[in-house]
Design a protein around this motif. Structure first.
Motif, short mmCIF file in Angstrom:
data_model
loop_
_atom_site.label_atom_id
_atom_site.label_comp_id
_atom_site.label_asym_id
_atom_site.label_seq_id
_atom_site.Cartn_x
_atom_site.Cartn_y
_atom_site.Cartn_z
N ASN A 243 6.78 2.69 -3.16
CA ASN A 243 6.56 3.93 -4.84
C ASN A 243 5.70 5.19 -4.51
O ASN A 243 5.98 5.81 -4.01
N ALA A 244 5.38 4.91 -5.85
CA ALA A 244 4.49 6.99 -5.93
C ALA A 244 3.87 7.71 -5.40
O ALA A 244 3.55 8.29 -4.84
N ASN A 245 3.17 6.50 -4.43
CA ASN A 245 1.65 6.84 -3.47
C ASN A 245 2.55 7.56 -2.03
O ASN A 245 1.59 7.16 -1.42
N THR B 214 13.14 6.81 -7.35
CA THR B 214 13.01 5.67 -8.54
C THR B 214 12.66 5.01 -10.23
O THR B 214 11.63 6.62 -9.84
N GLY C 20 8.73 6.68 -7.54
CA GLY C 20 8.95 6.15 -6.58
C GLY C 20 10.07 6.87 -5.61
O GLY C 20 10.85 7.88 -5.97
N ARG D 96 12.14 0.86 0.63
CA ARG D 96 11.42 1.63 -0.93
C ARG D 96 9.67 1.95 -0.74
O ARG D 96 8.60 0.81 -0.06
N SER E 53 3.72 4.53 -0.20
CA SER E 53 3.34 3.72 0.51
C SER E 53 4.70 2.44 0.66
O SER E 53 5.62 2.84 -0.71
N VAL F 251 6.85 -0.47 -0.41
CA VAL F 251 6.33 -1.70 -1.26
C VAL F 251 7.54 -2.46 -0.74
O VAL F 251 7.62 -3.90 -1.66
N ASP F 252 8.60 -2.46 -0.09
CA ASP F 252 10.07 -3.83 0.20
C ASP F 252 10.93 -2.61 0.83
O ASP F 252 10.94 -1.22 1.29
N GLU G 154 10.82 4.27 -10.95
CA GLU G 154 8.67 3.92 -11.47
C GLU G 154 8.44 4.97 -10.40
O GLU G 154 6.50 5.14 -10.57
#
Length: 382
Positions: free
Chosen positions: A109-111, A83, A87, A107, A113, A115-116, A85
Motif C-alpha cells: 500500500n502507499a505506506n 498501483t 502503492g 503488493r 505495508s 497487503v497481498d 491506490e
C-alpha cells in the motif's frame, strides 16, 4: 492479444516510466555521493549511513496473512509497478526448473505495508530475469534452450501470454525502447547474441515483428552495431544466433536496462558492462574487471538504473554486493550481504518514489533456492 492498460499502466506509460516519480524525492535518485558501507545490520546487510533494511519475503513462507500464497523458491529478476491506490507491486521471477518456475508478486500500500501476495505466472522453467514495459507489464524470460518470453500482468487481473515473436533461445533479460519501437534482449550463453525485436504494428503490440541480432563493425577505432535479421525466430532447425554467421558473440549476456536513449547490459563470462547508444549505434565497454583500476565488481548480473543515470549492477557471487557505476563509470558499493556466499543478488528494482530498493538473495543463508530471501532497502524516514 495486446494487454489492455489499466489506470496504473496508463499512468506509467504517459509519465515515461518510474523515473518521473522520483524528481522531487532524492532517496535513490542519485547515488554518486553515497558514503562508505557500515557494519552489517540485524539482517546481515552492510549499507551506507542513512538507509535501513527489512525482509519482505522468504521462500516457502506467506509474505502476508492476507493471502495463502507462499513465496517462490529461487527468486530472481524483478521490477516494481505503481498501483492506482498510490502503492506498488514488486514482481519476482522464480528460477526453478522443470516447469516449476513462474512469477510471484508482492503488493504494497502507499505506506509500504504488504497487503497481498500472489502468482502472475506458473508452470514455466528457469524464469531468470526479464524487464518492465512502459505500458505496465512484466516480461518474464526463460533461461533454457527452448526459452520463451511471457508478458505478465503485475496486478494479476489478466492471464500471462507467451510472446514467441521475441525468439526461442536461452533468454536472460529484456529492455523496451519506445523511441525506436523495439525491445533489446540478452542471451545467457558463452557465445550468446544481443537481440532486437522490432514490433510490426507498433508497441505495445508484441504479437508480431522482426527479430534481429547484433553484429559489431569498427570504423576509425570505434565500434558500432549493425542489426541483421533472423529468418526463423523459433530456431526450429538452427539456433537463432547460428542463423547469422556474422553476429557478435557476447560472453554470457545478463541484465539489461535503458536510460536516456542508451542501453546498458552485462556479460558475466568476462565481467563487463556495456553501453549501446541507440541514436549513434555506438557500443562501448564502460567497465571491465580485467582492466579496471578499481575492479571491485565481479559476477556481473542484473541491472537497474537511477533517474540520475547511475547504473546498479547486482553480483552473482563476487562479494555479494550491489555496485553502483556512477555517471563517470566509477564503481562504488551500495550494499553487501554477509554470510550468504553461496547465493547471488537478483532483481534490483526501485519503488515509484525511489525511496525503496527491492532485491533478493536467491539461495539465502543455506545456498539453496528453497531458502531465498527478498529484501527492501529504504532511506531512513520512509
Amino acid at each position: 492479444p495486446v494487454f489492455a492498460m489499466g489506470i496504473a499502466g496508463v499512468s506509467y506509460f504517459l509519465s515515461g516510466g518510474l523515473a518521473h516519480a522520483a524528481q522531487s524525492d532524492n532517496g535513490f535518485r542519485s547515488l554518486s555521493d553515497i558514503g562508505p558501507l557500515q557494519p552489517p545490520d540485524e539482517n546481515g546487510i552492510m549499507l551506507p549511513a542513512g538507509f535501513r533494511s527489512r525482509v519482505v519475503a522468504r521462500s516457502g513462507q506467506m509474505p502476508t496473512s492476507n493471502s495463502a500464497f507462499r513465496w517462490h523458491a529461487s527468486p530472481d529478476g524483478g521490477a516494481c509497478f505503481p498501483t492506482s491506490e498510490g502503492g506498488w507491486v514488486y514482481v519476482s521471477n522464480s528460477e526453478e526448473s522443470s516447469q516449476t518456475g513462474g512469477v510471484g508478486a508482492l503488493r504494497f500500500n502507499a505506506n509500504g505495508s504488504i497487503v497481498d501476495a500472489y502468482s502472475i505466472l506458473e508452470n514455466t522453467s528457469r524464469n531468470c530475469a526479464g524487464g518492465a514495459t512502459p505500458w505496465g507489464t512484466w516480461l518474464s524470460c526463460e533461461e533454457i534452450e527452448s526459452g520463451q518470453v511471457f508478458e505478465c500482468d503485475p496486478m494479476g487481473n489478466t492471464a500471462a501470454v507467451v510472446r514467441p515473436g521475441l525468439g526461442t533461445f536461452n533468454h536472460e533479460a529484456v529492455a523496451v525502447d519506445l523511441q525506436h519501437n523495439c525491445a533489446y534482449l540478452t542471451e545467457d550463453m558463452r557465445d550468446g547474441g544481443l537481440y532486437r525485436f522490432v514490433s510490426a504494428r507498433g508497441l505495445p503490440d508484441l504479437t508480431e515483428g522482426r527479430l534481429e541480432i547484433a553484429a559489431v563493425v569498427s570504423r576509425d577505432g570505434v565500434d558500432y552495431i549493425e542489426w541483421l535479421e533472423i529468418s526463423d525466430p523459433q530456431g526450429s532447425i538452427v539456433a537463432t544466433r547460428r542463423q547469422v554467421p556474422d553476429y557478435f558473440p557476447f560472453n554470457g549476456g545478463e541484465g539489461i536496462a535503458m536510460h536516456d536513449s542508451k542501453v546498458y547490459f552485462t556479460t558475466k563470462g568476462d565481467n563487463r558492462v556495456w553501453c549501446y547508444d541507440t541514436l549513434s549505434q555506438r557500443i562501448d565497454v564502460i567497465y571491465d574487471a580485467a582492466t579496471s583500476s578499481n575492479p571491485i565488481l565481479t559476477g556481473v548480473d542484473n541491472v537497474a538504473i537511477t533517474p540520475g543515470g547511475d547504473v546498479l549492477v547486482a553480483e552473482d557471487g563476487g562479494n555479494m554486493q550491489i555496485v553502483v557505476l556512477t555517471t563517470d563509470f566509477e564503481p562504488v558499493p551500495l550494499l553487501q550481504i554477509i554470510g550468504q556466499d553461496d547465493s547471488e543478488i537478483c532483481g534490483p528494482a526501485f519503488d515509484p518514489t525511489y525511496r525503496r530498493l527491492y532485491f533478493s538473495s536467491q539461495n539465502g543463508m543455506t545456498g539453496r533456492g528453497e531458502d531465498g530471501i527478498t529484501y527492501e532497502i529504504a532511506a531512513l524516514g520512509s
